[in-house]
Design an enzyme around this catalytic site. Structure first.
Site, PDB file in Angstrom:
ATOM      1  N   LYS A  15       8.861 -26.619  -5.340  1.00  0.00           N
ATOM      2  CA  LYS A  15       7.773 -27.395  -4.741  1.00  0.00           C
ATOM      3  C   LYS A  15       6.386 -26.881  -5.126  1.00  0.00           C
ATOM      4  O   LYS A  15       5.444 -27.661  -5.215  1.00  0.00           O
ATOM      5  CB  LYS A  15       7.951 -27.448  -3.229  1.00  0.00           C
ATOM      6  CG  LYS A  15       9.170 -28.269  -2.827  1.00  0.00           C
ATOM      7  CD  LYS A  15       9.204 -28.493  -1.333  1.00  0.00           C
ATOM      8  CE  LYS A  15      10.422 -29.302  -0.940  1.00  0.00           C
ATOM      9  NZ  LYS A  15      10.419 -29.652   0.476  1.00  0.00           N
TER      10      LYS A  15
ATOM     11  N   GLU B 223       0.818 -25.502   3.665  1.00  0.00           N
ATOM     12  CA  GLU B 223       0.334 -26.863   3.528  1.00  0.00           C
ATOM     13  C   GLU B 223      -0.343 -27.267   4.820  1.00  0.00           C
ATOM     14  O   GLU B 223       0.121 -26.884   5.902  1.00  0.00           O
ATOM     15  CB  GLU B 223       1.574 -27.752   3.338  1.00  0.00           C
ATOM     16  CG  GLU B 223       1.404 -28.896   2.395  1.00  0.00           C
ATOM     17  CD  GLU B 223       2.737 -29.613   2.208  1.00  0.00           C
ATOM     18  OE1 GLU B 223       3.258 -29.578   1.093  1.00  0.00           O
ATOM     19  OE2 GLU B 223       3.247 -30.208   3.175  1.00  0.00           O
TER      20      GLU B 223
ATOM     21  N   HIS C 130      13.115 -33.589  11.086  1.00  0.00           N
ATOM     22  CA  HIS C 130      12.688 -33.827   9.703  1.00  0.00           C
ATOM     23  C   HIS C 130      13.758 -34.506   8.846  1.00  0.00           C
ATOM     24  O   HIS C 130      13.655 -34.519   7.628  1.00  0.00           O
ATOM     25  CB  HIS C 130      12.226 -32.531   9.028  1.00  0.00           C
ATOM     26  CG  HIS C 130      11.151 -31.815   9.772  1.00  0.00           C
ATOM     27  ND1 HIS C 130       9.985 -32.429  10.160  1.00  0.00           N
ATOM     28  CD2 HIS C 130      11.070 -30.547  10.218  1.00  0.00           C
ATOM     29  CE1 HIS C 130       9.233 -31.567  10.814  1.00  0.00           C
ATOM     30  NE2 HIS C 130       9.870 -30.418  10.879  1.00  0.00           N
TER      31      HIS C 130
ATOM     32  N   ARG D 124      16.820 -37.865  -7.903  1.00  0.00           N
ATOM     33  CA  ARG D 124      18.193 -38.372  -7.780  1.00  0.00           C
ATOM     34  C   ARG D 124      18.180 -39.696  -7.030  1.00  0.00           C
ATOM     35  O   ARG D 124      17.130 -40.146  -6.584  1.00  0.00           O
ATOM     36  CB  ARG D 124      19.022 -37.363  -6.993  1.00  0.00           C
ATOM     37  CG  ARG D 124      18.370 -37.098  -5.636  1.00  0.00           C
ATOM     38  CD  ARG D 124      19.232 -36.347  -4.674  1.00  0.00           C
ATOM     39  NE  ARG D 124      18.489 -35.804  -3.567  1.00  0.00           N
ATOM     40  CZ  ARG D 124      18.124 -36.465  -2.481  1.00  0.00           C
ATOM     41  NH1 ARG D 124      18.409 -37.747  -2.346  1.00  0.00           N
ATOM     42  NH2 ARG D 124      17.447 -35.865  -1.511  1.00  0.00           N
TER      43      ARG D 124
HETATM   44  P1  ADP Z   1      12.552 -31.279   2.857  1.00  0.00           P
HETATM   45  O1  ADP Z   1      12.528 -31.310   1.369  1.00  0.00           O
HETATM   46  O2  ADP Z   1      13.033 -29.988   3.433  1.00  0.00           O
HETATM   47  O3  ADP Z   1      13.236 -32.480   3.465  1.00  0.00           O
HETATM   48  P2  ADP Z   1       9.877 -32.420   3.027  1.00  0.00           P
HETATM   49  O4  ADP Z   1       8.722 -31.754   2.379  1.00  0.00           O
HETATM   50  O5  ADP Z   1      10.453 -33.616   2.335  1.00  0.00           O
HETATM   51  O6  ADP Z   1      11.020 -31.340   3.314  1.00  0.00           O
HETATM   52  O7  ADP Z   1       9.483 -32.834   4.516  1.00  0.00           O
HETATM   53  C1  ADP Z   1      10.408 -33.373   5.436  1.00  0.00           C
HETATM   54  C2  ADP Z   1       9.676 -33.960   6.624  1.00  0.00           C
HETATM   55  O8  ADP Z   1       8.902 -32.943   7.285  1.00  0.00           O
HETATM   56  C3  ADP Z   1       8.673 -35.047   6.290  1.00  0.00           C
HETATM   57  O9  ADP Z   1       9.278 -36.312   6.157  1.00  0.00           O
HETATM   58  C4  ADP Z   1       7.734 -34.956   7.480  1.00  0.00           C
HETATM   59  O10 ADP Z   1       8.295 -35.573   8.612  1.00  0.00           O
HETATM   60  C5  ADP Z   1       7.666 -33.470   7.756  1.00  0.00           C
HETATM   61  N1  ADP Z   1       6.543 -32.834   7.012  1.00  0.00           N
HETATM   62  C6  ADP Z   1       6.615 -32.178   5.844  1.00  0.00           C
HETATM   63  N2  ADP Z   1       5.415 -31.722   5.453  1.00  0.00           N
HETATM   64  C7  ADP Z   1       4.524 -32.101   6.408  1.00  0.00           C
HETATM   65  C8  ADP Z   1       3.110 -31.942   6.583  1.00  0.00           C
HETATM   66  N3  ADP Z   1       2.370 -31.282   5.704  1.00  0.00           N
HETATM   67  N4  ADP Z   1       2.548 -32.477   7.686  1.00  0.00           N
HETATM   68  C9  ADP Z   1       3.298 -33.136   8.590  1.00  0.00           C
HETATM   69  N5  ADP Z   1       4.617 -33.319   8.493  1.00  0.00           N
HETATM   70  C10 ADP Z   1       5.251 -32.823   7.412  1.00  0.00           C
END
Ligand code: ADP
Length: 507
Positions: free
Chosen positions: A119, A203, A238, A295
């Site tokens: 990432k 972040e 999440h 994917r």
């Molecule tokens: P993973 O790859 O572990 O699934 P992601 O980066 O895709 O993680 O994030 C999964 C979820 O977490 C997002 O859909 C959102 O709900 C929450 N999330 C991730 N980053 C943030 C952020 N910076 N601010 C608010 N919510 C976030």
């Protein structure tokens, strides 16, 4: 000229293996299943033209065994491997190993997978490509001092995330200064355990956000298109629970912008195949790149239904070296689709997985309903894998019709033998906030009590159709909020009593 794919080994199980094999069958391509001990009687084994045992039930000893899978591909004469989602689907090493063995990997190059899979590297690559990313670090956190300094710059609240992250693991939300160092430690150790890599980054936390993602398709000749968005904000811990397209908050202008960024993101890594660019979107429709999934996604069928494209077929065509048969201007969204993920779980007991033997199953049918599943009567859902039973996908000409249809389909869906999330999903479909499209990633946690309570249905289908009509003919949710008195949509309001009086509490 490249040899056309005639036989595909599907390195996966469950509903996605069956779904991939269905497209293979339509294309006149033979399918090869691989299975673990626990999956001897699984539907994908029955559906495939050939099936090979690859090892004991734990996935580390079967579905993650690269050598074994490549050996079976050679033995069976498969010229390609489709990895599905999960397991080896985002493993750059596996993509490379397939290539070395002379087998086509139906997915992107090892370079695209590894760039987007890390990432921190993905964030850097996106910044260089001009794609907006969530404010934060572009380096891994190497010390407590670095973390404290960065968080001061970015401002609380922030998220600490694992660079190798996935499935919500290695992620920590920090709202207060005192929590920074413990959260940093927790995220690092969780990342190390889950991914064998403790690199984490910081972040900005976007409050009350939406998760909106764009499906892309890119061929090996430099052509790339997007297939519009999916709204995936109905999440628990999440993890997505319900997805829909179009997004209720999207505007044509923002859709066009985000779509263009999604295509630019794919082009930045010379992507080929199907992929998804995930964005986090705030209330004002400011959007930021979150990550790319290199994917096929679980929720791809809603895009297929609304855009009219078989994404697996396109993946195979791309792997065959074909040029995309459409350009962006040919693609349109038609109607509205919703997907519910049906899990074998006990929603009243902290969503504990509830694998077991299916005694009876009655799958929903009828106009506008698609059911992507793999279980059957007498089948025992193994304890070793994700307890998702199926995906229920519906289509309607309008969002209101799609919601009403999903409610009807969930009502028809009967499973005994294991506990399922069907009732929970029905309550989501009955929730006023979901029905008016007024929700973000906190929807489930904010409504948990009501979603779990054994309450009567809140809305009837006429209410839903009415509310949806408001949404559809209004440009923005804000306008709707002014027009529709929210008070009348709340618990205990008159519409609820009307619903009861009309005698159609349940479809
Ligand atoms: P993973 O790859 O572990 O699934 P992601 O980066 O895709 O993680 O994030 C999964 C979820 O977490 C997002 O859909 C959102 O709900 C929450 N999330 C991730 N980053 C943030 C952020 N910076 N601010 C608010 N919510 C976030």
């Amino acid at each position: 000229m490249q040899k056309m794919i005639k036989k595909v080994l599907v390195a996966n199980r469950g509903e996605i293996a069956v779904r991939i094999m269905r497209s293979c069958r339509e294309m006149g391509i033979q399918s090869v299943a691989v299975f673990s001990e626990a999956d001897r009687t699984s539907m994908h084994v029955r559906y495939a033209d050939e099936a090979y045992y690859i090892g004991p039930s734990p996935s580390a000893e079967s579905y993650l065994k690269m050598d074994k899978i490549i050996e079976v591909a050679k033995l069976s004469g498969a010229d390609a491997i489709h990895p599905g989602y999960g397991f080896l689907s985002e493993n750059a090493k596996f993509s490379a190993r397939c290539g070395e063995a002379g087998i086509i990997f139906i997915g992107p190059s090892p370079f695209a997978i590894s760039t987007m899979g890390d990432k921190i590297t993905a964030r850097k690559t996106m910044i260089a490509a001009g794609v907006p990313v969530v404010p934060g670090t572009t380096e891994k956190v190497t010390s407590d001092e670095f973390a404290l300094k960065t968080i001061k710059e970015v401002g609380l609240p922030v998220m600490i995330k694992a660079s190798a992250g996935g499935g919500g693991k290695g992620m920590r939300l920090i709202r207060e200064e005192k929590d920074i160092l413990p959260a940093l430690r927790g995220a690092k150790s969780e990342a190390m355990t889950a991914f064998g890599d403790d690199a984490v980054y910081i972040e900005k936390y976007i409050d009350s956000p939406h998760h909106i993602e764009f499906q892309i398709l890119a061929d090996k000749h430099g052509n790339a298109v997007h297939l519009f968005e999916r709204e995936c904000s109905v999440q628990r811990r999440h993890q997505k629970v319900v997805e829909e397209t179009p997004s209720p908050i999207m505007t044509p202008k923002v859709r066009a912008e985000m779509g263009a960024y999604a295509v630019a993101a794919a082009k930045a890594v010379n992507y080929d195949g199907a992929g998804t660019i995930e964005f986090i979107v705030d209330d004002n429709l400011n959007y930021y790149f979150l990550e790319m999934n290199t994917r096929l996604q679980v929720e791809h069928p809603i895009t297929e239904r609304v855009v009219g494209v078989d994404i697996v077929k396109e993946q195979i065509n791309i792997a065959n070296g074909k040029v995309l048969s459409f350009v962006q201007e040919n693609l349109k969204q038609s109607g509205h689709a919703i997907e519910c993920r049906i899990y074998a779980e006990d929603t009243d007991n902290n969503f504990m997985p509830n694998p077991g033997t299916i005694k009876h199953i009655q799958e929903p049918l009828g106009l506008g309903v698609r059911h992507d599943g793999y279980v059957y009567e007498g089948y025992t859902i193994p304890i070793y894998y994700d307890p998702m039973i199926s995906k229920l996908i519906v289509w309607g000409q309008t969002r209101g019709e799609a919601i009403a249809r999903m409610r009807r389909a969930l009502y028809e869906y009967k499973i005994t033998g294991v506990k399922t999330s069907i009732k929970f999903l029905e309550r989501i479909m009955e929730s006023p906030d979901f029905c008016i499209g007024n929700y973000n990633t906190h929807f489930i946690e904010n409504n948990l009590e009501r979603l779990l309570a054994d309450s009567e249905c809140d809305l009837n289908c006429e209410d839903i159709a009415l509310i949806s009509a408001f949404i559809e003919y209004s440009d923005k949710l804000d306008k709707v909020k002014q027009t529709v008195s929210m008070a009348t949509l709340r618990h205990g309001a008159d519409w609820k009593a009307r619903g009861r009086r009309s005698g159609v509490n349940r479809l």
